[in-house]
Design a protein around this motif. Structure first.
Motif, short mmCIF file in Angstrom:
data_model
loop_
_atom_site.label_atom_id
_atom_site.label_comp_id
_atom_site.label_asym_id
_atom_site.label_seq_id
_atom_site.Cartn_x
_atom_site.Cartn_y
_atom_site.Cartn_z
N LEU A 116 -2.66 -8.48 -4.78
CA LEU A 116 -3.36 -9.14 -3.68
C LEU A 116 -3.03 -8.43 -2.38
CD1 LEU A 116 -5.07 -11.49 -2.52
CD2 LEU A 116 -2.93 -12.78 -2.32
N VAL A 117 -4.06 -7.94 -1.71
CA VAL A 117 -3.91 -7.32 -0.39
C VAL A 117 -4.47 -8.33 0.61
CG1 VAL A 117 -4.52 -5.36 1.08
CG2 VAL A 117 -4.25 -5.03 -1.39
N LYS A 118 -3.66 -8.68 1.59
CA LYS A 118 -4.06 -9.72 2.53
C LYS A 118 -3.85 -9.25 3.96
CE LYS A 118 -3.36 -14.67 3.11
NZ LYS A 118 -2.58 -15.82 2.67
N ASN A 119 -4.86 -9.46 4.81
CA ASN A 119 -4.74 -9.12 6.22
C ASN A 119 -4.07 -10.29 6.94
OD1 ASN A 119 -5.57 -9.21 9.09
ND2 ASN A 119 -6.55 -7.28 8.57
N LEU A 120 -2.85 -10.10 7.38
CA LEU A 120 -2.12 -11.17 8.05
C LEU A 120 -2.53 -11.32 9.51
CD1 LEU A 120 1.47 -10.65 6.61
CD2 LEU A 120 -0.34 -12.16 5.78
N SER A 121 -3.16 -10.30 10.08
CA SER A 121 -3.60 -10.36 11.48
C SER A 121 -4.94 -11.06 11.64
CB SER A 121 -3.70 -8.94 12.06
OG SER A 121 -2.48 -8.27 11.95
N LEU A 122 -5.68 -11.19 10.53
CA LEU A 122 -7.02 -11.80 10.54
C LEU A 122 -7.96 -11.12 11.53
CD1 LEU A 122 -5.94 -15.55 10.37
CD2 LEU A 122 -6.57 -14.05 8.48
N ASP A 123 -7.84 -9.79 11.67
CA ASP A 123 -8.65 -9.05 12.64
C ASP A 123 -9.58 -8.02 12.00
OD1 ASP A 123 -6.73 -7.28 11.80
OD2 ASP A 123 -6.18 -6.60 13.80
N GLN A 124 -9.80 -8.10 10.68
CA GLN A 124 -10.65 -7.13 9.99
C GLN A 124 -11.80 -7.84 9.29
OE1 GLN A 124 -9.95 -3.76 10.14
NE2 GLN A 124 -8.34 -4.37 11.55
N LEU A 125 -12.84 -7.09 8.98
CA LEU A 125 -13.98 -7.62 8.23
C LEU A 125 -13.52 -8.05 6.83
CD1 LEU A 125 -17.03 -8.14 7.96
CD2 LEU A 125 -17.26 -5.79 7.16
N VAL A 126 -12.68 -7.25 6.21
CA VAL A 126 -12.13 -7.58 4.89
C VAL A 126 -10.77 -8.26 5.11
CG1 VAL A 126 -11.30 -6.65 2.71
CG2 VAL A 126 -13.32 -5.66 3.77
N GLN A 127 -10.64 -9.47 4.58
CA GLN A 127 -9.39 -10.22 4.73
C GLN A 127 -8.50 -10.15 3.50
OE1 GLN A 127 -8.33 -11.84 7.62
NE2 GLN A 127 -10.02 -10.64 8.44
N THR A 128 -9.11 -10.10 2.30
CA THR A 128 -8.32 -10.01 1.06
C THR A 128 -8.97 -9.03 0.09
OG1 THR A 128 -9.47 -11.85 0.00
CG2 THR A 128 -7.46 -12.38 1.21
N ILE A 129 -8.14 -8.39 -0.70
CA ILE A 129 -8.57 -7.51 -1.78
C ILE A 129 -7.77 -7.92 -3.00
CG2 ILE A 129 -8.71 -5.13 -2.61
CD1 ILE A 129 -8.67 -4.23 0.35
N LYS A 130 -8.47 -8.16 -4.12
CA LYS A 130 -7.81 -8.55 -5.37
C LYS A 130 -8.17 -7.56 -6.46
CE LYS A 130 -8.16 -13.43 -4.21
NZ LYS A 130 -8.82 -14.70 -4.53
N THR A 131 -7.18 -7.18 -7.27
CA THR A 131 -7.40 -6.30 -8.41
C THR A 131 -6.20 -6.42 -9.33
OG1 THR A 131 -8.01 -4.07 -9.09
CG2 THR A 131 -6.43 -4.25 -7.29
N GLU A 132 -6.26 -5.73 -10.47
CA GLU A 132 -5.14 -5.74 -11.42
C GLU A 132 -4.22 -4.54 -11.25
OE1 GLU A 132 -3.88 -8.02 -13.71
OE2 GLU A 132 -5.20 -9.26 -12.49
N GLN A 133 -4.70 -3.47 -10.65
CA GLN A 133 -3.84 -2.32 -10.39
C GLN A 133 -4.32 -1.61 -9.14
OE1 GLN A 133 -3.45 0.61 -13.50
NE2 GLN A 133 -1.62 1.43 -12.58
N LEU A 134 -3.37 -1.20 -8.30
CA LEU A 134 -3.68 -0.59 -7.02
C LEU A 134 -2.63 0.47 -6.71
CD1 LEU A 134 -5.54 -1.24 -4.36
CD2 LEU A 134 -3.40 -2.16 -3.51
N THR A 135 -3.07 1.59 -6.15
CA THR A 135 -2.15 2.62 -5.70
C THR A 135 -2.16 2.63 -4.18
OG1 THR A 135 -2.58 3.94 -7.67
CG2 THR A 135 -1.58 5.07 -5.80
N LEU A 136 -0.98 2.54 -3.59
CA LEU A 136 -0.81 2.57 -2.14
C LEU A 136 -0.06 3.84 -1.78
CD1 LEU A 136 -0.66 1.40 0.77
CD2 LEU A 136 1.35 0.12 0.01
N PHE A 137 -0.69 4.69 -0.98
CA PHE A 137 -0.03 5.89 -0.47
C PHE A 137 0.57 5.51 0.87
CE2 PHE A 137 -3.20 7.47 -3.42
CZ PHE A 137 -2.45 8.35 -4.17
N LEU A 138 1.89 5.33 0.90
CA LEU A 138 2.57 4.81 2.07
C LEU A 138 2.49 5.75 3.27
CD1 LEU A 138 5.65 3.35 0.22
CD2 LEU A 138 3.90 2.04 1.43
#
Length: 187
Positions: A116-138
């Motif tokens: 679950l990817v969640k925008n805590l600032s509530l300042d974007q068009l997309v607020q949440t992203i849900k999936t079963e696997q995700l790669t994050l390049f830090l």
């Protein structure tokens, strides 16, 4: 020293040499090929970028590090990513959670199971992203997935297979089988 006195000394020396020759080597317990360098619980790690701004934080219930492979496995990881916009001097905060995660070479974090990817600032068009696997390049603050992804926001509900997103440039690309609903409401 006469012959009689030297016989016990020679016999003792011979017994010692025979004992050393036939003595079994001590069997040391061998470690498995992939033994962890460390195991830690209740992880809290804060990282800053080169300019001194807060870059990201990683929390986890458990971390197991394998130094030889440059791999750290996490149980219940939570990553807080901060993106700072120099033009508007604002910071957007994203929280990414999952059941398990694996950090490769300190910059590629693969999250699995109930991501679950969640925008805590509530300042974007997309607020949440849900999936079963995700790669994050830090280092680049980019997300990608090859599985089914659901994006939601106040005016959007979108699903598709495969995704790429940049938290810095605020771009999201759904790759295939896109289903989208846009709400024409002001919220």
């Amino acid at each position: 020293m006469n012959k009689r006195q030297s016989i016990p000394f020679v016999l003792l020396l011979a017994a010692l040499l025979i004992w050393l020759f036939f003595k079994q080597e001590a069997v040391l317990p061998s470690l498995s090929v992939h033994h962890p360098s460390y195991i830690a619980t209740d992880i809290n790690s804060t990282h800053f970028n080169k300019t001194g701004f807060l870059d990201y934080k990683i929390f986890a219930d458990k971390a197991t590090n394998f130094n030889e492979d440059e791999l750290t496995n996490f149980k219940k990881p939570k990553v807080i990513v901060y993106t700072h916009n120099d033009q508007t001097d604002t910071t957007t905060i994203w929280q990414i959670t999952s059941a398990v995660g694996a950090l490769y070479q300190q910059d590629k974090l693969v999250l699995s199971k109930n991501v679950l990817v969640k925008n805590l600032s509530l300042d974007q068009l997309v607020q949440t992203i849900k999936t079963e696997q995700l790669t994050l390049f830090l280092d680049k603050k980019e997300l990608s997935s090859d599985l089914l992804v659901t994006l939601e926001g106040p005016q959007i509900h979108q699903q598709g297979v495969g995704m790429w997103a940049s938290l810095v440039t605020e771009e999201v690309i759904i790759k295939d089988q896109i289903k989208a609903v846009y709400f024409n409401e002001n919220k």
